[in-house]
Structure formats: structure tokens, C-alpha cells
Scaffold this motif. Structure first.
Motif, short mmCIF file in Angstrom:
data_model
loop_
_atom_site.label_atom_id
_atom_site.label_comp_id
_atom_site.label_asym_id
_atom_site.label_seq_id
_atom_site.Cartn_x
_atom_site.Cartn_y
_atom_site.Cartn_z
N UNK A 189 0.83 -1.22 0.00
CA UNK A 189 0.00 0.00 0.00
C UNK A 189 0.86 1.26 0.00
N UNK A 190 2.14 1.13 0.40
CA UNK A 190 3.02 2.29 0.51
C UNK A 190 4.05 2.36 -0.63
N UNK A 191 3.84 1.58 -1.67
CA UNK A 191 4.72 1.62 -2.85
C UNK A 191 6.21 1.52 -2.54
N UNK A 192 6.64 0.47 -1.85
CA UNK A 192 8.08 0.28 -1.68
C UNK A 192 8.72 -0.07 -3.02
N UNK A 193 10.05 0.15 -3.14
CA UNK A 193 10.68 -0.21 -4.42
C UNK A 193 10.87 -1.73 -4.51
N UNK A 194 11.21 -2.35 -3.38
CA UNK A 194 11.37 -3.81 -3.37
C UNK A 194 10.88 -4.39 -2.05
N UNK A 195 10.28 -5.57 -2.15
CA UNK A 195 9.96 -6.33 -0.94
C UNK A 195 10.67 -7.68 -1.06
N UNK A 196 11.54 -7.94 -0.09
CA UNK A 196 12.29 -9.20 -0.07
C UNK A 196 11.65 -10.11 0.96
N UNK A 197 11.20 -11.27 0.53
CA UNK A 197 10.64 -12.25 1.47
C UNK A 197 11.68 -13.31 1.75
N UNK A 198 11.85 -13.64 3.01
CA UNK A 198 12.87 -14.61 3.43
C UNK A 198 12.19 -15.71 4.23
N UNK A 199 12.36 -16.93 3.80
CA UNK A 199 11.75 -18.06 4.52
C UNK A 199 12.59 -19.30 4.21
N UNK A 200 12.28 -20.40 4.90
CA UNK A 200 12.99 -21.66 4.65
C UNK A 200 12.17 -22.55 3.72
N UNK A 201 10.90 -22.21 3.51
CA UNK A 201 9.99 -23.09 2.78
C UNK A 201 9.61 -22.47 1.43
N UNK A 202 9.93 -23.19 0.35
CA UNK A 202 9.65 -22.66 -0.99
C UNK A 202 8.16 -22.36 -1.25
#
Ligand code: NAD
Ligand code: ZN
Ligand code: ZN
Length: 348
Positions: A189-202
């Protein structure tokens, strides 16, 4: 009626229980039309939440229809469709007056399915009904609204707003369960340039992409610092959000942030995590913590009514109330089942 009753660590049953009655004149009795299960319910079943005693009906999220109201209830009426939120608010104490309903001193806060019987039942007693329920807007489904009982306000308030996500930011979210995914959806909703998601499960990283992450990192085999560094000229993310609840992920979130950035902790922690102040002191970093207050629920309701948030995306499995035990089983094994949120409704 039937209710999902906790019988001590590892034990629960969908069983007969007396229907709830009005106790205080500010109570409402709500017929539960749609209800879901939270990761916190799994913590309770492991015995991690000691205040929950055997005999307690679980659940703190529901959409339902008001069946009865006490004499002191002014704004909620019999027959209204309402959201029953995870946080109950007395509306009058110091913290409620400041919008910090999660910290309510007047008998509210997180009480449903914790200190009093909860929503995983055919009927639930909701204290302080005027200040603890929200009318369901016309034209939105029970399922969509149900996602506002806990996960979306939690991700939005404790992750996005506490983290001060701003246009152009690089946001790194550690943990892509329902809460991390809510953080990602809310950050958009705030128009970030990038969102990086980090997890162990594909599968969780795939879900993260579908709700708005543009970079994913499986930290079992990839280096999150490298991925974030590549997007930020080595500086680190503007905002990092911890949405797991273990020491390693908090420490990762603190490592990934740039000088002057924000680390928003959302995860519920059971063990101490190390705060590396010897590295952080010079970096002007802000770290926030929080229990959801649900002050953003009216905003989020408007966003789903206006189709700006697609809350229904979280629902992966549907059951009827009498299938509660199966629903728990599916929800508790997300790596096999792909479950994010399961929704249970009345038959027919
Ligand atoms: N602060 C609040 O008000 C509030 C409210 C609700 C939930 N929570 C908490 O938020 C957290 C997340 O909730 P959820 O329902 O999304 O949980 P979840 O268990 O479904 O998701 C956690 C995710 O983290 C991933 N993960 C586990 N270890 C990891 C690691 N070392 N590195 C990277 N990823 C890892 C898992 O694969 C999973 O996808 C929990 O701690 C929950 O209790 C906080
Ligand atoms: Zn919850
Ligand atoms: Zn209060």
C-alpha cells in the motif's frame, strides 16, 4: 452447542458445551458463521500459553451474527453481521483511550480463547460488544472480513506501520507465514521499491510472490544479506520485519537493516534473543515490538470494501464446523498441505 475445547497440552475435542449466556450488560452473544485457526492456537495446544486452562474454548477470530445483547449495548443490534476481533476493548481505560486496545486494563486485550471462552464454537460471548466488534460492510464476504480478525491488522500495525514503510523503501520480511504475508500485502500500500521475502519453505516464498514480494530468498540455501545488499548498494534494508518468533530470525532482521532504518518485531518469542548492541549502537537503528491493537481495523475494512486489499487470498482450505479436528490437522502441517488460513463455516 458444539465447541472446540482445550483439554491440556496436545489434547482438544469438538464436543458438547453449554451455550454462552449474557453475563455483563455490555456483552453480546454472537452466532459464529465463519471462524479460523491461528498459529497461536497451535502454541496453546503445545502448552506454551500457561494462562489457557483445560476446559477453555479456543479461538479469537470470527465473523458472525448478533443473537442477543445486554441492556448496556448501544450500537450493536440483534441480527447485525459483525467481525469479532482478536482484541477486546473496554473503551474506557487509559490504554483504550490511546488506541492501545491490546493493552486494555479494563478487562479487555487478548482474552477470547485465552482467558475466556473463544470463537471456535457455534456461539461466543463477546464482552464490551460496542467497542470490540465491527459491522461487516455490505458487499464483502465473511471470508475476507475474517482475515481482519488478527493477521491483517497484526501485519499492518506491528509490521508495516511500526516499521514506518515509506514509498521507495526496500522492505525485508523474515518469515512468510500468514503474518509475514500480511506484512507484505500491507507494505504494498506504501509503494516500496522492493519487498524481499525470506523463509525456509519454498511454497511460502511462492505465496509471498503472489501477495507482492518481488525478491525471495530461501535462507536454507541462499544468503539474505547478499540479496538485500545487492538491492541497496550494500547498505541494508530501510525496514526489516521479523515475522517468525525465534532468536535467529530476530538477529537476522537486525543484521539486514541499514543505518537509520527500522526493525519491526512481530513474532512472538519464547526464548531470549541476542541484541547485538555492540554493532547496533552506532547505526541509529529503531527497533519496535508490539502486540496488535486492532486500531487499524476500520481502515482495513475500507480497503477491502474498496478492493484495495485482497484478503481472501489467504484462504487455502474450507471446512464445516463439525470438521474442526481435520481443519486443525491440515493447518498444523503447512509443509504437506500448503495451508495458510483455513476457514470453517456452518453447513448449508
Ligand atoms: N505481535 C502480535 O500481535 C502477533 C499476532 C499474531 C501472531 N504473531 C506471531 O507472528 C509470528 C508469525 O506467525 P505466523 O502465523 O505467520 O506463523 P507461521 O509459523 O505460519 O509462519 C512462520 C514462517 O517462518 C518460517 N521460518 C521458520 N524459521 C525460519 C527461519 N529460521 N528463517 C526464515 N524463516 C523461518 C516458516 O517456514 C514459516 O513460513 C508467530 O511468532 C506468531 O505467534 C504475533
Ligand atoms: Zn491469532
Ligand atoms: Zn480498556
Amino acid at each position: 452447542m458444539q465447541a472446540l475445547v482445550y483439554h491440556g497440552p496436545g489434547r482438544k475435542a469438538w464436543e458438547d458445551k453449554a451455550e454462552p449466556a449474557l453475563v455483563d450488560d455490555t456483552d453480546a452473544i454472537v452466532r459464529v458463521d465463519a471462524v479460523t485457526i491461528c498459529g497461536t492456537d497451535l502454541h496453546i495446544l503445545k502448552g506454551d500459553v500457561r494462562e489457557v486452562t483445560p476446559g477453555r474454548t479456543l479461538g479469537h477470530e470470527a465473523v458472525g451474527t448478533v443473537e442477543a445483547i445486554g441492556a448496556g449495548v448501544k450500537h450493536v443490534h440483534v441480527g447485525d453481521r459483525v467481525l469479532v476481533s482478536c482484541i477486546t476493548a473496554c473503551g474506557a481505560c487509559r490504554f483504550c483511550r490511546e488506541g492501545h486496545y491490546g493493552q486494555c486494563l479494563g478487562g479487555g486485550g487478548w482474552i477470547l480463547g485465552h482467558l475466556i471462552d473463544g470463537t471456535q464454537a457455534e456461539y461466543v460471548r463477546v464482552p464490551f460488544a460496542d467497542t470490540s466488534t465491527y459491522p461487516v460492510p455490505a458487499g464483502v464476504s465473511d471470508e475476507q472480513v475474517l482475515m481482519l480478525a488478527d493477521i491483517l491488522p497484526t501485519g499492518y500495525e506491528v509490521g508495516v506501520l511500526n516499521g514506518r514503510v515509506r514509498p521507495g523503501d526496500v522492505v525485508a520480511v523474515v518469515g512468510a507465514g500468514p503474518i509475514g504475508l500480511s506484512v507484505i500485502m500491507g507494505s504494498r500500500l506504501f509503494s516500496p521499491s522492493h519487498i524481499v521475502a525470506i523463509d525456509l519453505a519454498d511454497p511460502r516464498l511462492e505465496a509471498a510472490k503472489s501477495v507482492g514480494a518481488d525478491v525471495t530468498v530461501n535462507s536454507a540455501r541462499e544468503d539474505a544479506s547478499e540479496a538485500v545488499g545487492a538491492l541497496t548498494g550494500g547498505l541494508g534494508a530501510d525496514v526489516t520485519v521479523e515475522a517468525v518468533g525465534v532468536p535467529a530470525t530476530f538477529e537476522l532482521a537486525a543484521r539486514l537493516v541499514r543505518p537509520g532504518g527500522h526493525v519491526a518485531n512481530v513474532g512472538v518469542h519464547g526464548e531470549p534473543a541476542t541484541l547485538h548492541l555492540e554493532e547496533l549502537w552506532i547505526r541509529n537503528v529503531t527497533i519496535t515490538t508490539g502486540l496488535v491493537d486492532t486500531y487499524s481495523t476500520p481502515t482495513l475494512l475500507r480497503l477491502i470494501s474498496g478492493h484495495e486489499l485482497d484478503a481472501g487470498r489467504f484462504v487455502t482450505h474450507r471446512f464445516t464446523l463439525d470438521q474442526f479436528e481435520e481443519a486443525y490437522d491440515v493447518f498444523a502441517r503447512p509443509s504437506d498441505t500448503g495451508a495458510l488460513k483455513v476457514v470453517l463455516t456452518r453447513e448449508g
